[in-house]
Scaffold this active site. Sequence first.
Site, short mmCIF file in Angstrom:
data_model
loop_
_atom_site.label_atom_id
_atom_site.label_comp_id
_atom_site.label_asym_id
_atom_site.label_seq_id
_atom_site.Cartn_x
_atom_site.Cartn_y
_atom_site.Cartn_z
CE1 TYR A 1 -3.43 2.79 1.27
CE2 TYR A 1 -1.84 3.17 3.03
CZ TYR A 1 -2.96 3.55 2.33
OH TYR A 1 -3.62 4.69 2.69
CB VAL B 1 -0.97 -5.89 16.81
CG1 VAL B 1 0.17 -6.33 15.90
CG2 VAL B 1 -2.31 -6.40 16.28
C1 UGA Z 1 -3.54 2.65 8.41
C2 UGA Z 1 -3.23 2.95 6.94
O1 UGA Z 1 -2.35 2.06 6.41
C3 UGA Z 1 -2.76 4.35 6.74
O2 UGA Z 1 -2.56 4.65 5.41
C4 UGA Z 1 -3.77 5.29 7.24
O3 UGA Z 1 -3.31 6.60 7.04
C5 UGA Z 1 -4.01 5.00 8.67
O4 UGA Z 1 -4.41 3.63 8.87
C6 UGA Z 1 -5.09 5.91 9.17
O5 UGA Z 1 -6.04 5.47 9.79
O6 UGA Z 1 -4.96 7.07 8.93
P1 UGA Z 1 -2.28 1.99 10.63
O7 UGA Z 1 -2.25 3.16 11.56
O8 UGA Z 1 -1.12 1.06 10.76
O9 UGA Z 1 -2.36 2.53 9.13
O10 UGA Z 1 -3.62 1.14 10.83
P2 UGA Z 1 -4.48 0.76 12.09
O11 UGA Z 1 -5.31 -0.42 11.72
O12 UGA Z 1 -5.24 1.93 12.58
O13 UGA Z 1 -3.43 0.22 13.18
C7 UGA Z 1 -2.77 1.05 14.10
C8 UGA Z 1 -1.99 0.17 15.06
O14 UGA Z 1 -2.90 -0.61 15.85
C9 UGA Z 1 -1.01 -0.84 14.46
O15 UGA Z 1 0.13 -0.89 15.28
C10 UGA Z 1 -1.74 -2.17 14.55
O16 UGA Z 1 -0.88 -3.28 14.60
C11 UGA Z 1 -2.51 -1.99 15.84
N1 UGA Z 1 -3.77 -2.79 15.99
C12 UGA Z 1 -4.71 -2.80 15.00
C13 UGA Z 1 -3.99 -3.47 17.17
O17 UGA Z 1 -3.15 -3.49 18.10
N2 UGA Z 1 -5.16 -4.16 17.34
C14 UGA Z 1 -6.12 -4.20 16.39
O18 UGA Z 1 -7.18 -4.83 16.62
C15 UGA Z 1 -5.89 -3.49 15.17
#
Ligand code: UGA
Length: 364
Positions: free
Chosen positions: A166, A232
């Site tokens: 992505y 996570v």
């Molecule tokens: C995602 C997209 O890839 C980005 O492009 C986007 O800008 C961003 O979301 C956004 O919302 O703006 P990311 O922040 O990694 O990126 O996605 P999330 O699913 O929100 O995860 C954030 C963190 O939470 C990560 O460390 C993930 O491993 C963790 N997580 C996620 C958990 O610990 N538990 C969960 O149930 C889901």
Amino acid sequence: MQVKNILILGCGGFIGSHLLDRLLADGSFNIVGWDLSAEKIAGHLNNAKFDFRQSDAFSEEGVPELEKAVQECDVVISLAAICNPSRYNTEAIATIHSNFTHLSKLAEICARTNRWIIHASTSEVYGRTIASYLDGNTYSDPKLYEQIEDETPLIMGPVSNQRWSYACAKQLSERLLYAYHTEEGMPVTMFRPYNFFGPRMDFIPGRNGEGVPRVLACFTTALLDRTPMQLVDGGTARRALLYIDDAVDALFRMVKMPAAAQNQTFNLGSRRNEVSIRELAEMMRTAYAEISGDARYHQHPIQEVTGEEFYGTGYEDCDRRVPDVSKARRLLGWEPQVGLQDTIHNTVRYFYNEFGRTAVEAAE
Ligand code: UGA
């Protein structure tokens, strides 16, 4: 130049639906909007200033209609994309086509017709921080983790870690748009969202969608279902949350100030709203306890899982995203207003009212 006619691709998504609220409330724009879903914008479908197309703009039949719509607008706002990490490593082909192939078609049309495009990129283009690769990293030197639009390198892991499909597709899209600007004079604005939070974000599995959404909706689902929140890799990753109203305010300023916004890339985030994911889980369960009036949620279980268990093979995380937003402040006069507590409370309250309250009422 004054913008009157706007084309929004992805007007029915989280960002699109809030942007539509704001633009239609202003009353001075004619908007053509495209999306596959109308669920989040049902309240606008009868608005005379809004022309909704519920189809795939990038299908064979869709492209001629898209070209015509681009020609008839002053600015194209490009928001449509797969942007959910659970799909990056399991559906990398679809992720790359959605984030690069479709955009390249749109870019070619905008360049040919010399239309201004405002494109949603991502804070994820920065990938991991330099600091994260250093032995004994303490994040003591801001130069090793702060993200500045036109200075900071973009760092991603190996191809086999398909998490980066992505970010890589978004980065190539940025480079293509930039090249159309430098070689053919196409006006372009790109913005990099930092974890926008707010009502209507993503979907709640089993209620209004299926699959694994982003962290806000994952934690919310766990609270609604009274199942453990899945943390996570220890929840050490850090994110800076931006409330959706602040995000839309920045986009509104871009539309109103073309001369300031054009040919720039903007970080849109709030560095004072930075949290670790563990802190986010704890703050969300506290907010849920207060909003629902059910004190048991203060101790809602948080369960640790590995990235591989949760997302499958090829997952790798961005360690930290700290935006420098001085460019948006200088050129757009933009400053995020909503703090962390309100961002989380307003969002949790929306989801409780939408899905939690009815479950409680039904059980009583
Ligand atoms: C995602 C997209 O890839 C980005 O492009 C986007 O800008 C961003 O979301 C956004 O919302 O703006 P990311 O922040 O990694 O990126 O996605 P999330 O699913 O929100 O995860 C954030 C963190 O939470 C990560 O460390 C993930 O491993 C963790 N997580 C996620 C958990 O610990 N538990 C969960 O149930 C889901």
